[in-house]
Every structure is written in C-alpha cells, then in structure tokens.
Scaffold this motif. Structure first.
Motif, PDB file in Angstrom:
ATOM      1  N   THR A  12      -7.787  19.643  11.932  1.00 43.53           N
ATOM      2  CA  THR A  12      -8.118  19.372  12.613  1.00 43.53           C
ATOM      3  C   THR A  12      -7.095  20.553  13.932  1.00 43.53           C
ATOM      4  OG1 THR A  12      -6.750  17.253  11.703  1.00 43.53           O
ATOM      5  CG2 THR A  12      -5.421  18.090  13.279  1.00 43.53           C
ATOM      6  N   LYS A  13      -7.382  19.803  14.872  1.00 43.96           N
ATOM      7  CA  LYS A  13      -6.988  20.944  16.519  1.00 43.96           C
ATOM      8  C   LYS A  13      -5.645  20.559  16.495  1.00 43.96           C
ATOM      9  CE  LYS A  13     -10.717  22.735  15.392  1.00 43.96           C
ATOM     10  NZ  LYS A  13     -10.863  23.720  14.491  1.00 43.96           N
ATOM     11  N   GLN A  14      -5.155  19.554  16.364  1.00 42.40           N
ATOM     12  CA  GLN A  14      -3.756  19.381  17.379  1.00 42.40           C
ATOM     13  C   GLN A  14      -2.924  18.088  16.978  1.00 42.40           C
ATOM     14  OE1 GLN A  14      -3.822  18.436  21.839  1.00 42.40           O
ATOM     15  NE2 GLN A  14      -3.676  20.396  22.087  1.00 42.40           N
ATOM     16  N   PHE A  15      -1.979  18.259  16.926  1.00 37.63           N
ATOM     17  CA  PHE A  15      -0.816  16.986  16.423  1.00 37.63           C
ATOM     18  C   PHE A  15      -0.325  17.061  17.805  1.00 37.63           C
ATOM     19  CE2 PHE A  15      -0.730  18.590  12.303  1.00 37.63           C
ATOM     20  CZ  PHE A  15      -1.723  17.291  11.864  1.00 37.63           C
ATOM     21  N   GLY A  16       0.220  15.604  17.943  1.00 36.64           N
ATOM     22  CA  GLY A  16       0.779  15.137  18.714  1.00 36.64           C
ATOM     23  C   GLY A  16       2.123  14.256  17.872  1.00 36.64           C
ATOM     24  N   ILE A  17       3.282  14.810  18.249  1.00 32.15           N
ATOM     25  CA  ILE A  17       4.275  14.446  17.731  1.00 32.15           C
ATOM     26  C   ILE A  17       5.873  13.370  18.564  1.00 32.15           C
ATOM     27  CG2 ILE A  17       6.186  15.321  15.595  1.00 32.15           C
ATOM     28  CD1 ILE A  17       3.650  16.769  15.255  1.00 32.15           C
ATOM     29  N   GLU A  18       5.539  12.839  18.013  1.00 29.15           N
ATOM     30  CA  GLU A  18       7.200  11.906  18.515  1.00 29.15           C
ATOM     31  C   GLU A  18       8.580  11.817  17.773  1.00 29.15           C
ATOM     32  OE1 GLU A  18       8.349   8.297  21.691  1.00 29.15           O
ATOM     33  OE2 GLU A  18       5.975   8.049  21.695  1.00 29.15           O
ATOM     34  N   ILE A  19       9.394  12.373  18.126  1.00 25.68           N
ATOM     35  CA  ILE A  19      10.638  12.233  17.024  1.00 25.68           C
ATOM     36  C   ILE A  19      11.217  11.764  18.037  1.00 25.68           C
ATOM     37  CG2 ILE A  19      12.341  13.492  15.860  1.00 25.68           C
ATOM     38  CD1 ILE A  19       9.318  14.430  15.089  1.00 25.68           C
ATOM     39  N   GLU A  20      12.231  10.767  17.121  1.00 28.53           N
ATOM     40  CA  GLU A  20      13.650  10.553  17.815  1.00 28.53           C
ATOM     41  C   GLU A  20      14.478  10.192  16.817  1.00 28.53           C
ATOM     42  OE1 GLU A  20      14.108   5.290  18.742  1.00 28.53           O
ATOM     43  OE2 GLU A  20      13.115   6.752  20.152  1.00 28.53           O
ATOM     44  N   ASN A  21      15.807  10.801  16.838  1.00 28.01           N
ATOM     45  CA  ASN A  21      16.745  10.684  15.678  1.00 28.01           C
ATOM     46  C   ASN A  21      16.887  11.119  14.492  1.00 28.01           C
ATOM     47  OD1 ASN A  21      18.381   9.327  17.690  1.00 28.01           O
ATOM     48  ND2 ASN A  21      17.541   6.909  17.441  1.00 28.01           N
ATOM     49  N   ASN A  22      15.865  11.983  14.436  1.00 22.54           N
ATOM     50  CA  ASN A  22      15.374  13.174  13.482  1.00 22.54           C
ATOM     51  C   ASN A  22      14.342  12.037  12.173  1.00 22.54           C
ATOM     52  OD1 ASN A  22      15.938  15.597  12.405  1.00 22.54           O
ATOM     53  ND2 ASN A  22      16.880  14.424  10.528  1.00 22.54           N
ATOM     54  N   LEU A  24      10.203  10.354  12.782  1.00 24.12           N
ATOM     55  CA  LEU A  24       8.961  11.150  13.418  1.00 24.12           C
ATOM     56  C   LEU A  24       8.532   9.703  13.439  1.00 24.12           C
ATOM     57  CD1 LEU A  24       5.319  12.798  12.339  1.00 24.12           C
ATOM     58  CD2 LEU A  24       5.561  10.690  12.507  1.00 24.12           C
ATOM     59  N   ILE A  25       8.195   9.649  14.979  1.00 21.54           N
ATOM     60  CA  ILE A  25       8.648   7.899  14.928  1.00 21.54           C
ATOM     61  C   ILE A  25       6.655   7.780  15.214  1.00 21.54           C
ATOM     62  CG2 ILE A  25       8.572   6.024  16.918  1.00 21.54           C
ATOM     63  CD1 ILE A  25      10.941   6.951  15.319  1.00 21.54           C
ATOM     64  N   ARG A  26       5.866   8.476  16.077  1.00 27.05           N
ATOM     65  CA  ARG A  26       4.503   8.653  16.341  1.00 27.05           C
ATOM     66  C   ARG A  26       4.138  10.051  15.343  1.00 27.05           C
ATOM     67  NH1 ARG A  26       1.361   4.810  20.288  1.00 27.05           N
ATOM     68  NH2 ARG A  26      -0.614   6.394  20.305  1.00 27.05           N
ATOM     69  N   LEU A  27       2.314  10.201  15.230  1.00 20.66           N
ATOM     70  CA  LEU A  27       1.720  11.192  14.724  1.00 20.66           C
ATOM     71  C   LEU A  27       0.871  10.843  15.213  1.00 20.66           C
ATOM     72  CD1 LEU A  27       1.330  13.766  14.187  1.00 20.66           C
ATOM     73  CD2 LEU A  27       1.032  12.517  11.502  1.00 20.66           C
ATOM     74  N   GLU A  28       0.082  11.461  16.142  1.00 16.44           N
ATOM     75  CA  GLU A  28      -1.713  11.252  16.489  1.00 16.44           C
ATOM     76  C   GLU A  28      -1.979  12.922  16.197  1.00 16.44           C
ATOM     77  OE1 GLU A  28      -1.036  10.576  20.359  1.00 16.44           O
ATOM     78  OE2 GLU A  28      -1.547   8.512  20.072  1.00 16.44           O
ATOM     79  N   SER A  29      -3.410  12.469  16.203  1.00 13.18           N
ATOM     80  CA  SER A  29      -4.767  14.133  16.138  1.00 13.18           C
ATOM     81  C   SER A  29      -4.976  13.806  16.853  1.00 13.18           C
ATOM     82  CB  SER A  29      -4.304  14.213  14.432  1.00 13.18           C
ATOM     83  OG  SER A  29      -5.072  13.119  13.857  1.00 13.18           O
ATOM     84  N   ALA A  30      -6.340  15.672  16.844  1.00 14.24           N
ATOM     85  CA  ALA A  30      -7.771  15.459  17.655  1.00 14.24           C
ATOM     86  C   ALA A  30      -8.463  16.791  16.898  1.00 14.24           C
ATOM     87  CB  ALA A  30      -6.767  16.534  18.090  1.00 14.24           C
ATOM     88  N   GLY A  31      -9.581  15.898  16.360  1.00 11.62           N
ATOM     89  CA  GLY A  31     -10.792  16.803  15.333  1.00 11.62           C
ATOM     90  C   GLY A  31     -10.180  16.096  13.609  1.00 11.62           C
ATOM     91  N   GLY A  32     -10.749  16.224  12.797  1.00 13.02           N
ATOM     92  CA  GLY A  32     -10.254  16.288  11.378  1.00 13.02           C
ATOM     93  C   GLY A  32     -10.715  15.397  10.479  1.00 13.02           C
ATOM     94  N   CYS A  33     -10.549  14.431   9.326  1.00 11.90           N
ATOM     95  CA  CYS A  33     -10.971  13.309   8.420  1.00 11.90           C
ATOM     96  C   CYS A  33      -9.635  11.988  10.048  1.00 11.90           C
ATOM     97  CB  CYS A  33     -10.566  13.907   7.491  1.00 11.90           C
ATOM     98  SG  CYS A  33     -12.226  15.047   6.606  1.00 11.90           S
TER      99      CYS A  33
END
Length: 89
Positions: A12-22, A24-33
């Motif tokens: 995996t080359k990159q994570f897109g992470i969305e945090i709200e009120n401590n 993790l609301i959303r996790l996206e990834s680029a590459g990987g399984c």
C-alpha cells in the motif's frame, strides 16, 4: 478532518484517513491487497484512534518490519500528535 499518509515498507502506498471526534470515520488506500484493506477499513471504522493503535501497532507482514495495519497505526500516531499540537496553539 482529512489526512493523507504515505506509507513505507508496504505494498500500500498511501492511506486517506478521515478523523472525527477522535474516531476513524473513513479509511481509503492506494495499492496493496484490496480484500485485506477493505476488510481492515471495515473493522476499524468508527473505532477510537487509541484503540486502533493499540490493536495494530507492531504487526509485521512476512519478513518485513511493518505491515499495512502497522502503517495505519503509525499514521494515526502522527495524526494524534498533530491534533494535540494544534489544540495547544
């Protein structure tokens, strides 16, 4: 708040992470399984950052010193520190 974290030592080359009120609301990834990463994202959704770090930090992938779960924990540690710094300004 949305963050981008460039991983090291994983497929995996990159994570897109969305945090709200401590949490993790959303996790996206680029590459990987895709199946593993979609599964990981579903399992950690709406989970407290500290709990995710506690569960995932230190997991290794084969002979590698890190893994996608460990990289997520490292990303969340950086985000936690960044948010703590911003709150003290």
């Amino acid at each position: 708040m949305k963050y981008v974290y460039n991983t090291t030592g994983t497929c995996t080359k990159q994570f897109g992470i969305e945090i709200e009120n401590n949490k993790l609301i959303r996790l996206e990834s680029a590459g990987g399984c895709p199946g593993n990463l979609i599964g990981m994202a579903a399992l950690v959704q709406d989970m407290e950052i500290d709990e995710i770090i506690k569960r995932l930090e230190g997991i290794k992938c084969g002979g590698r010193p890190t893994s996608c779960p460990d990289q997520l924990a490292q990303a969340l540690k950086q985000i936690r520190e960044l948010e703590a710094t911003n709150m003290n300004v």
